[in-house]
Design a protein around this motif. Sequence first.
Motif, PDB file in Angstrom:
ATOM      1  N   ARG A 265      71.333  34.208  54.408  1.00  0.00           N
ATOM      2  CA  ARG A 265      72.024  35.461  54.095  1.00  0.00           C
ATOM      3  C   ARG A 265      73.155  35.147  53.115  1.00  0.00           C
TER       4      ARG A 265
ATOM      5  N   ARG B 142      64.584  32.127  63.380  1.00  0.00           N
ATOM      6  CA  ARG B 142      64.341  33.430  62.773  1.00  0.00           C
ATOM      7  C   ARG B 142      65.231  34.522  63.379  1.00  0.00           C
TER       8      ARG B 142
ATOM      9  N   LEU C 132      40.453  36.862  63.056  1.00  0.00           N
ATOM     10  CA  LEU C 132      41.898  36.668  63.224  1.00  0.00           C
ATOM     11  C   LEU C 132      42.199  35.290  63.797  1.00  0.00           C
TER      12      LEU C 132
ATOM     13  N   ASP D 155      45.667  33.683  65.413  1.00  0.00           N
ATOM     14  CA  ASP D 155      47.028  34.034  65.814  1.00  0.00           C
ATOM     15  C   ASP D 155      47.394  35.437  65.341  1.00  0.00           C
ATOM     16  N   ASP D 156      46.458  36.358  65.482  1.00  0.00           N
ATOM     17  CA  ASP D 156      46.669  37.759  65.109  1.00  0.00           C
ATOM     18  C   ASP D 156      46.876  37.967  63.616  1.00  0.00           C
ATOM     19  N   THR D 157      46.577  36.968  62.829  1.00  0.00           N
ATOM     20  CA  THR D 157      46.740  37.081  61.385  1.00  0.00           C
ATOM     21  C   THR D 157      45.350  37.071  60.754  1.00  0.00           C
ATOM     22  N   PRO D 158      45.078  37.972  59.805  1.00  0.00           N
ATOM     23  CA  PRO D 158      43.744  37.990  59.198  1.00  0.00           C
ATOM     24  C   PRO D 158      43.367  36.621  58.626  1.00  0.00           C
TER      25      PRO D 158
ATOM     26  N   GLY E 112      65.736  28.028  57.062  1.00  0.00           N
ATOM     27  CA  GLY E 112      64.725  28.887  56.420  1.00  0.00           C
ATOM     28  C   GLY E 112      65.135  30.342  56.312  1.00  0.00           C
ATOM     29  N   LYS E 113      66.149  30.729  57.084  1.00  0.00           N
ATOM     30  CA  LYS E 113      66.653  32.108  56.956  1.00  0.00           C
ATOM     31  C   LYS E 113      68.017  32.024  56.290  1.00  0.00           C
TER      32      LYS E 113
ATOM     33  N   THR F 113      48.538  28.155  66.154  1.00  0.00           N
ATOM     34  CA  THR F 113      49.935  27.799  65.943  1.00  0.00           C
ATOM     35  C   THR F 113      50.566  27.173  67.184  1.00  0.00           C
TER      36      THR F 113
ATOM     37  N   ASN G  59      53.919  26.360  67.234  1.00  0.00           N
ATOM     38  CA  ASN G  59      55.261  26.936  67.383  1.00  0.00           C
ATOM     39  C   ASN G  59      55.288  28.344  66.815  1.00  0.00           C
ATOM     40  N   PRO G  60      54.919  29.332  67.604  1.00  0.00           N
ATOM     41  CA  PRO G  60      54.895  30.698  67.061  1.00  0.00           C
ATOM     42  C   PRO G  60      56.283  31.116  66.573  1.00  0.00           C
ATOM     43  N   GLY G  61      56.313  31.769  65.424  1.00  0.00           N
ATOM     44  CA  GLY G  61      57.566  32.296  64.884  1.00  0.00           C
ATOM     45  C   GLY G  61      58.499  31.248  64.320  1.00  0.00           C
ATOM     46  N   TYR G  62      58.032  30.018  64.176  1.00  0.00           N
ATOM     47  CA  TYR G  62      58.894  28.923  63.689  1.00  0.00           C
ATOM     48  C   TYR G  62      59.210  29.093  62.202  1.00  0.00           C
ATOM     49  N   ILE G  63      60.454  28.859  61.846  1.00  0.00           N
ATOM     50  CA  ILE G  63      60.817  28.738  60.430  1.00  0.00           C
ATOM     51  C   ILE G  63      61.463  27.367  60.248  1.00  0.00           C
TER      52      ILE G  63
END
Lengths: 552, 502
Positions: free
Chosen positions: A114, A171, A67, A69-72, A111-112, A101, A103-107
């Motif tokens: 609606r 995000r 892993l 950053d907790d990602t496989p 990037g988002k 990483t 910047n965790p959770g960075y977009i």
Amino acid sequence: MKRFTSYIVLLAVLLTVVFACKVPETLAYSTIDGYIININMAESRIEVEDYRGYVRVLNIAPGAVLLIDDTPAALNDFRIGMEVYAHYLGNSLTRLESWSTENPGYIPPGGKVRTGIIKSIDRNQLILQLTTGKEEIYYTSPATIVLKDGLNVPLSTLYEGDRVRLYFDERDTSVVSRISIQGDSVRIKGLYKGTLYSQNSMGSSILLKDVEVFQNGTWRELKNILHIAYNRDVPIYYGGQKISPNNLKYYNGKTVYIAVKDFFGKEGAEQMVVKSLYESTFSEKIEEVNWYASAFELKNKRNIDFSEGTIFVKNNRLVDSYALAPGQDAFVVADGRGAKALASVVYIYNQDINNSNIGQYWLYAGKLDMVIDNKIVLSDFFILNQNEWESFDDEKELYFDNDTFIFDLENMERISNEEFITGNYAVDEDSSYARRQGLKSWYAYAYTDGDRVVAIALKKNMDSLLRQRVTLGTIQTLEDDALVGKTVILRDARDWSSRNEKWMEKGLPVRMRVEKSLLIKDDRMISWDELKPGDDLYCIRDDFECIFLLVK
Amino acid sequence: MIKKVTAFILAAVVLFTSPLHAFAAPAGFEGGVHNEYQYQELVFITGEPRIFSGELKITENIRSGTDKITYKYTLTDKDATEKTKLSRTVTFETEYTAKDDKGQTIGRTVLTRFSERIDIGGDRYELEDYQFSKSDVIDNRPASDFYSGNFEARKYYSINRGEGEVIVTISGGNVGYENFWGSTETQIINYYITYQRKVSDEEGETQNVSWEGTVRAEVSDSMTKRLVYSENEASLSSFYGGYVRTTNRELVSKYEYDLPRIRDNMPDKKQRVRDSIKLSESMVPKVERLPVPKFRDVMGHWAEEYISKLYSLDVFDESQNFFAPEAPMTRVEFTKGVIRACDIRTSMDDDTQRKSARRRREPPEESPFKDVSVDDINYQYVKQGLEKNIITGVSKDFFMPNASLTRAEAVTILMRALGFTSRAPNPGYYTSFSDDEKIPNWARDAVYVAREIGIIQGDSYNRFNPDKVMTRAEASAMLVRFLEFLERDLQRDYRENIILFN
């Protein structure tokens, strides 16, 4: 003794359980924290130097969990020098974790996204209805960028019923960084009524007979046969019940009401209601609305139900039932029998200078008391409030800047700030200079955003404001008449009646001369050439003479 | 003259399919639209917008890694009172370079041949030079290709052989996607026109006439396949009704221009004309009847429509009488369903073509998973899914094909097929589902993206329920939603959301 034995047994059992649990855990794996100092991809092996400096060579076990950053991750995602935490059994590595990483959770900004329809606007709060039907609440900030047709516009341009794309920079934020508003294509082209004749086998178009269009407050003949495209997502209702497009063919011969939009020069249905009983029409003020009971009461005490299928039109946009409000004037097409009536179409007449409560636009009229650097003072001024001129025996300070459009209606020319300040537009009428020169202060119509003047039109004599009335409508044609000059002909016009406190629809087109009027569009003054058929207008006119014209 | 758009595909030797077929891309870079019968575009060379329409012939020649396309236009302005004619022939050659390690392709387009002549009244505008450069990047994902490109060009026209010159500077970009269910390409093209001409007045004095104008054309060519239910009109039939697959293609265009107001063939320096004109053409839909499902246990089921659609598409090829909608979907059945629904080519198709002798010389094939043998009827789907990175095993050696499919697994397979997992935020984030902690690490990116693009929603408690086993009915509903995404959501995003918002 018996009790003592049972205590011993219980203690033994407890100890066994505790050790039985602990022993395998301590034997299960060892852990190491440190740095990767070598990776051998061919042999699936890594060397880790722990923080104390000891080096351990570990073989990656089949099925080992890797892993970052907790990602496989794969072994080749790891790099020499990375800090790792690992589980191993003997020399076999079973779990390897690392971090990379910054910047965790960075977009990325925007990037988002609606996409949906603005259901309601309340200052900085927007309720968006997504394509899925779900509603979400978002907020604008002063930094929110607003684009319409690709051009940067103020947020006050936004209407309920507008289709928008909201962009977010983070995000989990609900503050919109950028709004893209769909251009004029969001407006409905017309409300049609006709007899459903047939649909094509692919369910992509329908044929209507004896088609009428809602114009100038009534149904008018349009065409004998009309071909309209529709897609299967178009909601179709009959007596308040949704019907499947597959079953539409069973309603051939029935009258349908259709809200039509233009799609690249072709007409497409946006919403359809099939008439189930008998039609009644009302042009009345809405007295009360009860959303729980899905009904409203008109001023003539007539109760009318509405459903999800009712076509609500406001500002030429399809809106939700929540756009209804007591006090609005509406044209209602009801479907029913006797006292029972279900609204098929509710066409709301009301329109204001401001599109929503975001806008703070006002129209002032008054005598120029003073013009100094960036500031004017109006005395005994009037303000257009709820479509009527309201007088104030007071002074009003307004501010102008280099971007303010200053127009001299006597000489029909735009003047500069310097000319405005130095010209004799505001004079002290009691001074000997003014008396000697015969000078009098001029009058002005000022269109302002708050206290900031967007555009100001200057004239020597004050018009009679009592004679003026507010008219709404859509440009049907523009004519440069050789005799009277530049004119605009409005369709679907309605006048504000002060006595009735109501919008009164005009049965006939309204013609106005716009030679000497303040023409405003998108926060700037425009010329007659820039008006286009189809533009929605908010005007103040003295009969034939248009004084102020705002393109909505 | 028969006005007809003719498309010749002269692909005599097609060794490999070109990564980009030109079946849904606007013709040329003029912002024009066409159907089978006629082509139309706006011409601004005189300073006034004129709609020219007529014949367009498209000749396409696809060879290994190269795509050559020739557009031949013969058009007139039907509203003009004077004589008008536009003849234009342009050939573009695109060379594709595959970056297999990245799953991407780079396309480079050059202009190899051009000629253009526009006659309006007594004036002739002749194209003297045309410089053009274009490049695209194509991201080849299993379920769809996504691409984006840029182009720059300049056209030099002479007016009446030396009387003047018109220079059109063109700058633009295109975006598109292509999958089995649809393809759309939208181009945004900006033209900057400068016009200079010497004109002699009645007294013989020469006058210089010049003006500048800008035009922005947004044009989109879109093809979609839809499933439409068609009821059987006869009562005494062996089936109630079935699905029809329709292929619709539509081209739409919007020109926005800012030009001088022309009075008596002279530009008014003070006044400008700013307006827009929209054009659209659509092809006659192509229809294709699909097999009729006759399961005994799906009528009246909430997922009947989804199951029937997928059966009609051969996604489920069961010949049994019972579909068992409430039975759990297995991992292998879902993998096969995705591959068949998106028409992803399996190596089985290739194998049936290159047979026997050569294969006999090859060493016997070895399955990547111990629990899926090479003789398994679904082996090729598992192999293809693994090769295309749509699936992974539960461990290095095991796939567990018959294990029940969980929601997390289903969403991960779909998002990997789309190649959208790379759109997830940097690691170290939480999804907005209330049971976020239950989402496995390997599924987090897929679940996040699937919610963003509207493939999934939370339940009434805003839970995703990642470990919940999916029934065959639920899996069918999710697959049909995925197909709608490929067909409809992508079209809306690539066409309406670009053209109507700009």
